[in-house]
Design an enzyme around this catalytic site. Structure first.
Site, PDB file in Angstrom:
ATOM      1  N   GLY A 193      32.040 -22.011   2.967  1.00  0.00           N
ATOM      2  CA  GLY A 193      32.139 -20.938   1.992  1.00  0.00           C
ATOM      3  C   GLY A 193      33.573 -20.651   1.587  1.00  0.00           C
ATOM      4  N   ASN A 194      33.790 -19.460   0.984  1.00  0.00           N
ATOM      5  CA  ASN A 194      35.078 -19.113   0.384  1.00  0.00           C
ATOM      6  C   ASN A 194      35.491 -20.253  -0.565  1.00  0.00           C
ATOM      7  OD1 ASN A 194      38.479 -18.754   0.966  1.00  0.00           O
ATOM      8  ND2 ASN A 194      37.209 -17.132   0.158  1.00  0.00           N
TER       9      ASN A 194
ATOM     10  N   HIS B 138      36.568 -22.818  -3.368  1.00  0.00           N
ATOM     11  CA  HIS B 138      37.666 -22.937  -4.332  1.00  0.00           C
ATOM     12  C   HIS B 138      37.437 -24.210  -5.144  1.00  0.00           C
ATOM     13  CE1 HIS B 138      39.143 -25.907  -1.517  1.00  0.00           C
ATOM     14  NE2 HIS B 138      39.241 -25.002  -0.555  1.00  0.00           N
TER      15      HIS B 138
ATOM     16  N   GLY C  74      38.507 -27.095  -4.958  1.00  0.00           N
ATOM     17  CA  GLY C  74      38.275 -28.320  -4.175  1.00  0.00           C
ATOM     18  C   GLY C  74      36.803 -28.476  -3.832  1.00  0.00           C
ATOM     19  N   HIS C  75      36.172 -27.375  -3.388  1.00  0.00           N
ATOM     20  CA  HIS C  75      34.736 -27.434  -3.075  1.00  0.00           C
ATOM     21  C   HIS C  75      33.925 -27.725  -4.349  1.00  0.00           C
ATOM     22  CE1 HIS C  75      36.040 -24.496   0.185  1.00  0.00           C
ATOM     23  NE2 HIS C  75      35.436 -25.439   0.877  1.00  0.00           N
TER      24      HIS C  75
ATOM     25  N   GLY D 244      35.716 -33.880   1.301  1.00  0.00           N
ATOM     26  CA  GLY D 244      37.024 -33.978   0.656  1.00  0.00           C
ATOM     27  C   GLY D 244      37.987 -34.816   1.491  1.00  0.00           C
TER      28      GLY D 244
ATOM     29  N   SER E 203      42.927 -24.876  -0.151  1.00  0.00           N
ATOM     30  CA  SER E 203      42.320 -24.607   1.139  1.00  0.00           C
ATOM     31  C   SER E 203      42.030 -23.121   1.227  1.00  0.00           C
ATOM     32  CB  SER E 203      43.304 -24.994   2.257  1.00  0.00           C
ATOM     33  OG  SER E 203      42.908 -24.396   3.474  1.00  0.00           O
ATOM     34  N   SER E 204      40.927 -22.795   1.902  1.00  0.00           N
ATOM     35  CA  SER E 204      40.616 -21.374   2.092  1.00  0.00           C
ATOM     36  C   SER E 204      41.717 -20.695   2.893  1.00  0.00           C
ATOM     37  CB  SER E 204      39.283 -21.227   2.831  1.00  0.00           C
ATOM     38  OG  SER E 204      38.284 -21.863   2.078  1.00  0.00           O
ATOM     39  N   ARG E 205      42.380 -21.463   3.740  1.00  0.00           N
ATOM     40  CA  ARG E 205      43.419 -20.865   4.598  1.00  0.00           C
ATOM     41  C   ARG E 205      44.700 -20.553   3.828  1.00  0.00           C
ATOM     42  NH1 ARG E 205      40.793 -24.240   8.870  1.00  0.00           N
ATOM     43  NH2 ARG E 205      39.920 -22.728  10.326  1.00  0.00           N
TER      44      ARG E 205
END
Ligand code: PAF
Length: 283
Positions: A31-32, A34, A36-37, A149, A187-189
């Site tokens: 989830g979260n 972006h 990229g997903h 990815g 990245s979610s991070r």
């Protein structure tokens, strides 16, 4: 787009699609979402008849003191993004559905070698957590294709090996890393970066590009290149875990004649641990 949280419901959809001989793709995520997903979803959409996206923050792949509890949850935004991207089904199980007896009392799927090098050295239980949850998702969805990815390159190789070793009839597709305009891998991070750190963060990609240019230019002293990139990252404010040039096929130490390589790095910047990698071709 349908949304389900239970394996029974998921399987009803899958059974109905199978009657029409639909080709089913799975995009596993935490989830979260972006860009990229969404690129993974677009890829899946282009090559399959049905696209299932899973959202599950997998506690088994987080170590003690890591960010499992604080991992960003943005379910409403994620649903809207997936509807826009034309996904057919969102599977969003809870921890009890994925691990009815808890994460300590479950069969563990371990991919030896790939689970213990690089990321495995710094996050000892991480890779087994990933291979276990992905194996479970594969069993639940039984997709024909799954998309991952290249940003998590070690994870990609680990899943390829899992599928090969367990003889699963699933094609694993790699999708190129999506980057911000300044090169930072999405990245979610990245949300954990303070504004000042966000400005420094693209240095990680710049160092990888520098290593690639040097290797492709004929520099053969890999250890010195890795050390120089690490030192440059420290000078910029990072705390590197590793910068490493490896064989692209299996992340082994490169030997004479290996022409397809990968340079991979992981480094802390403030409270964010960033990872990235790029390919290197020696002609
Ligand atoms: O890459 C991720 O987001 C996760 O590691 C994955 C593959 C969804 C497994 O939890």
């Amino acid at each position: 787009m349908d949304v389900c949280t239970q394996v029974d419901e998921l399987r009803q959809h899958i059974r109905a699609w199978r009657k029409h001989e639909s080709r089913i793709a799975l995009v596993p995520t935490m989830g979260n979402l972006h860009a990229g997903h969404l690129q993974l979803v677009r890829h899946a959409r282009a090559i399959a008849d049905r696209v299932v996206v899973s959202i599950f923050v997998n506690p088994m792949q987080f170590g003690a003191g890591e960010d499992c509890e604080s991992y960003p949850l943005t379910m409403d935004l994620d649903k809207a993004a997936l509807m826009d991207a034309d996904a057919d089904l969102l599977f969003a199980p809870n921890v009890h559905t994925m691990y009815p007896d808890g994460t300590r009392h479950t069969t563990v799927v371990a991919v030896p070698g790939l689970n213990s090098l690089l990321e495995g050295e710094h996050r000892p239980s991480h890779m087994n957590g990933v291979s276990t949850v992905v194996a479970k998702l594969f069993g639940m969805v039984q997709p024909d294709i799954a998309a991952f990815g290249e940003k998590d390159y070690q994870q990609l190789l680990l899943i390829r090996r899992l599928v090969q070793d367990l003889c699963l009839p699933i094609e694993i597709d790699a999708v190129e890393t999506v980057r911000e305009a300044d090169g930072l891998a999405m990245s979610s991070r990245n949300h954990y970066l303070q504004p000042q750190e966000r400005a420094i963060a693209p240095e990680l990609y710049r160092q990888l590009c520098r290593v690639r240019a040097q290797v492709e230019g004929g520099e053969a002293g890999f250890a010195a290149l890795e050390a120089a990139a690490s030192a440059a990252l420290v000078a910029a404010g990072f705390r590197p875990d590793y910068v490493s040039i490896r064989r692209a096929a299996d992340l082994g130490e490169p030997g004479v004649g290996d022409s397809s390589l990968r340079v991979l790095a992981a480094a802390w910047l403030g409270g964010a641990r960033l990872i990235d990698n790029i390919g290197i071709s020696i002609s």
